[in-house]
Design a protein around this motif. Structure first.
Motif, PDB file in Angstrom:
ATOM      1  N   ILE A   1     -13.413   6.832 -17.551  1.00  0.00           N
ATOM      2  CA  ILE A   1     -12.962   7.391 -16.272  1.00  0.00           C
ATOM      3  C   ILE A   1     -11.895   8.464 -16.495  1.00  0.00           C
ATOM      4  CG2 ILE A   1     -11.679   6.844 -14.167  1.00  0.00           C
ATOM      5  CD1 ILE A   1     -13.129   4.107 -14.196  1.00  0.00           C
TER       6      ILE A   1
ATOM      7  N   HIS B   1      -7.599   3.515  -2.516  1.00  0.00           N
ATOM      8  CA  HIS B   1      -9.015   3.565  -2.847  1.00  0.00           C
ATOM      9  C   HIS B   1      -9.752   4.664  -2.088  1.00  0.00           C
ATOM     10  CE1 HIS B   1      -8.216  -0.441  -4.605  1.00  0.00           C
ATOM     11  NE2 HIS B   1      -9.175  -0.083  -5.427  1.00  0.00           N
TER      12      HIS B   1
ATOM     13  N   VAL C   1      -9.525   7.475  -4.581  1.00  0.00           N
ATOM     14  CA  VAL C   1     -10.033   7.369  -5.948  1.00  0.00           C
ATOM     15  C   VAL C   1     -11.385   6.687  -6.069  1.00  0.00           C
ATOM     16  CG1 VAL C   1      -7.697   7.386  -6.897  1.00  0.00           C
ATOM     17  CG2 VAL C   1      -8.824   5.184  -6.426  1.00  0.00           C
ATOM     18  N   SER C   2     -11.890   6.101  -4.984  1.00  0.00           N
ATOM     19  CA  SER C   2     -13.151   5.353  -5.068  1.00  0.00           C
ATOM     20  C   SER C   2     -14.103   5.746  -3.967  1.00  0.00           C
ATOM     21  CB  SER C   2     -12.892   3.837  -4.961  1.00  0.00           C
ATOM     22  OG  SER C   2     -12.035   3.379  -5.960  1.00  0.00           O
TER      23      SER C   2
ATOM     24  N   ARG D   1     -12.143  12.442 -15.421  1.00  0.00           N
ATOM     25  CA  ARG D   1     -11.167  13.132 -14.570  1.00  0.00           C
ATOM     26  C   ARG D   1     -10.560  14.340 -15.281  1.00  0.00           C
ATOM     27  NH1 ARG D   1      -8.654   7.471 -12.295  1.00  0.00           N
ATOM     28  NH2 ARG D   1      -9.786   7.464 -10.304  1.00  0.00           N
TER      29      ARG D   1
ATOM     30  N   ASP E   1     -10.922  13.273  -8.799  1.00  0.00           N
ATOM     31  CA  ASP E   1     -10.277  11.965  -8.804  1.00  0.00           C
ATOM     32  C   ASP E   1     -11.224  10.785  -8.604  1.00  0.00           C
ATOM     33  OD1 ASP E   1      -7.728  12.992  -9.170  1.00  0.00           O
ATOM     34  OD2 ASP E   1      -7.352  13.197  -7.020  1.00  0.00           O
ATOM     35  N   LYS E   2     -12.298  10.968  -7.860  1.00  0.00           N
ATOM     36  CA  LYS E   2     -13.066   9.820  -7.392  1.00  0.00           C
ATOM     37  C   LYS E   2     -14.041   9.274  -8.438  1.00  0.00           C
ATOM     38  CE  LYS E   2     -12.943  10.266  -2.367  1.00  0.00           C
ATOM     39  NZ  LYS E   2     -13.780  10.360  -1.138  1.00  0.00           N
ATOM     40  N   VAL E   3     -14.225   7.964  -8.349  1.00  0.00           N
ATOM     41  CA  VAL E   3     -15.216   7.252  -9.148  1.00  0.00           C
ATOM     42  C   VAL E   3     -16.191   6.597  -8.189  1.00  0.00           C
ATOM     43  CG1 VAL E   3     -15.597   5.393 -10.816  1.00  0.00           C
ATOM     44  CG2 VAL E   3     -13.533   6.814 -10.970  1.00  0.00           C
TER      45      VAL E   3
ATOM     46  N   ASP F   1      -9.465  -0.808 -11.336  1.00  0.00           N
ATOM     47  CA  ASP F   1      -9.113  -0.800  -9.919  1.00  0.00           C
ATOM     48  C   ASP F   1     -10.111  -0.014  -9.089  1.00  0.00           C
ATOM     49  OD1 ASP F   1      -6.639  -2.325  -9.436  1.00  0.00           O
ATOM     50  OD2 ASP F   1      -5.757  -0.956 -10.887  1.00  0.00           O
ATOM     51  N   GLU F   2     -10.582   1.108  -9.627  1.00  0.00           N
ATOM     52  CA  GLU F   2     -11.505   1.949  -8.862  1.00  0.00           C
ATOM     53  C   GLU F   2     -12.800   1.209  -8.501  1.00  0.00           C
ATOM     54  OE1 GLU F   2      -9.070   4.739 -11.493  1.00  0.00           O
ATOM     55  OE2 GLU F   2      -9.957   2.725 -11.627  1.00  0.00           O
TER      56      GLU F   2
ATOM     57  N   VAL G   1      -3.269   0.677  -4.809  1.00  0.00           N
ATOM     58  CA  VAL G   1      -4.150   1.787  -5.144  1.00  0.00           C
ATOM     59  C   VAL G   1      -4.751   2.358  -3.859  1.00  0.00           C
ATOM     60  CG1 VAL G   1      -6.277   2.457  -6.341  1.00  0.00           C
ATOM     61  CG2 VAL G   1      -4.684   0.831  -7.404  1.00  0.00           C
TER      62      VAL G   1
END
Length: 467
Positions: free
Chosen positions: A152, A200, A203-204, A156, A162-164, A176-177, A198
């Motif tokens: 990850i 989310h 980032v998610s 990045r 940023d996002k997963v 966490d993602e 986090v």
């Protein structure tokens, strides 16, 4: 076992299942006094009873304490023998105490365990990883969680995003993602995991497995650094991949400049090169762990040529004029230690061989076929999925396509009953759902022992009206 218990079908199947669970846990407690005493003692000093909080999740009410494990058999401190189809939730896929790993570890322990310098064995391991999995450049970590973190971070760094993106129902370790799921169309924390500060939303992103349209819509804004996925889902009940889905994922990620990270921590059970090599997948980054060093903590990630080149643009190779090279934010002094390298070589050279995979997959097929025969004989609305050296019994009539279908049909109470019953009958399976894994030491007799236990469980479920 006598199934002629007081029947409270009138109160409904849920009450009947609860009563049966209580009976199985009472039977377990009566026959495992030393493990019960050990568990009470452990709770005095371990935060959740055992060295790892995962160890509390066995359905007997407390875990068995292991005296010895060898091959696919475990003996507990109360003297009971189990056929182990859990195998450390894949960490023991090579079998317990395999001779090749024991020999390699013992020899390396005499020569030193860790010193933050490479050994000659690492040259062989790097060449073999590239040969098996088809990616040229590798890094070792101490777990698949750390390997996923590294993947990850690299994604990045080289995309500036940023996002997963993950699939609802996934599990990729302590990332966490990935601790998110879809619920009624909205993202939330999965599996009762507590929020941890986090953001989310930043980032998610999460979509359902096998949903090409949702995947393409999520990638369209161009803010996703990587898709992190298993080739097929194995942590929420096994969910097979739909025809054409992998091709669609690869096309969409390339079109949007998104990296594709394939996590084969579980699906490495499909063959010597994992599901990826078997089916010709083309990940940008490949991750595996658990089984790769025969039970010694380890993870790996490999990069293809183009991704490695992009990383080197950000973090250059070592400059001999600099006393310290650049650092890209992951690692650890124990990563790639000499003990891990020695055992990994033993695993790749002597244990996870084509012949052993052939035998493991054959045993999984035998277990799946026998379980299907039991289900048919008792006319139960259950199914069995087998992929490689894994099989899963699920208490639904057809395989799910995604986590939403699992959630809508899952019988968690019946899974708990099966697990408790199995422990009393000398069978261990993954405690989080009903997944079976074979190792090179698993024999037809071990599989036949399971078939007999499953036959008795099915008869009980049918007789008590809880199926």
């Amino acid at each position: 076992m006598d199934f002629a218990l007081n029947n409270d079908k009138a109160a409904g199947p849920a009450a009947a299942v609860d009563r049966l669970i209580d009976a199985e846990q009472a039977r377990f407690a009566a026959t495992h006094p030393r493990s019960a005493e050990a568990w009470a003692r452990g709770r005095q000093h371990f935060l959740y009873g055992g060295p790892s909080h995962w160890m509390r999740r066995w359905a007997g009410g407390f875990p068995v304490y292991v005296e010895k494990a060898e091959g696919c058999h475990v003996r507990d401190i109360d003297g009971h023998d189990y056929v182990d189809f859990c195998l450390g939730d894949t960490g023991g896929m090579c079998g317990h105490a395999p001779e090749a790993v024991t020999r390699a570890a013992t020899e390396q322990l005499r020569r030193g365990t860790t010193h933050m310098m490479p050994t000659e064995d690492s040259l062989w391991v790097g060449e073999e990883l590239a040969r098996r999995f088809g990616l040229p450049y590798w890094t070792l970590t101490t777990s698949a969680t750390d390997a996923n973190r590294g993947a990850i971070r690299i994604a990045r760094m080289i995309t500036g995003r940023d996002k997963v993106l993950v699939f609802s129902g996934c599990y990729h370790g302590g990332i966490d993602e990935a601790h998110v799921e879809l619920h009624e169309g909205r993202m939330r924390m999965r599996n009762m995991i507590h929020p941890n500060g986090v953001d989310h939303a930043r980032v998610s992103t999460v979509v359902q497995f096998n949903d090409v349209a949702a995947l393409e819509a999520a990638l369209a804004p161009g803010d996703v650094a990587c898709v992190l996925m298993e080739p097929l889902m194995t942590n929420f009940g096994m969910i097979p991949v739909a025809d054409g889905f992998h091709q669609a994922v690869r096309a969409a990620t390339r079109r949007t400049g998104t990296l594709l990270v394939i996590d084969e921590t579980h699906t490495i059970s499909c063959g010597p090169g994992g599901y990826t090599r078997l089916h010709g997948l083309e990940p940008d980054i490949f991750v595996a762990g658990k089984a790769i060093a025969g039970g010694i903590p380890a993870g790996i990630f490999g990069l293809d040529e183009a991704i490695a080149a992009r990383l080197w643009d950000v973090v250059p190779h070592v400059n001999p004029r600099q006393r310290q090279s650049s650092h890209f934010g992951i690692g650890g002094t124990l990563a790639g230690n000499a003990l891990t390298i020695a055992t990994m070589r033993a695993v790749l050279e002597e244990i996870l061989t084509p012949r052993n995979y052939e035998n493991m997959i054959a045993r999984a097929g035998e277990l799946a076929d026998a379980a299907r025969a039991v289900i048919a004989r008792h006319a139960l609305p259950w199914h069995v999925t087998q992929i490689g050296a894994r099989a899963e019994i699920m208490f639904t009539p057809v395989p799910p396509r995604n986590a939403a279908e699992v959630a809508a049909t899952r019988r968690g109470d019946l899974e708990t009953l099966l697990h408790a019953f199995y422990m009393n009958e000398g069978i261990l399976v993954t405690p989080f759902h009903t997944m079976f894994l074979m190792c090179p030491a698993t024999t037809p007799a071990d599989v036949a022992r399971h078939a007999g236990v499953f036959e008795r469980f099915a008869a009980m479920a049918r007789a008590q009206g809880v199926a």
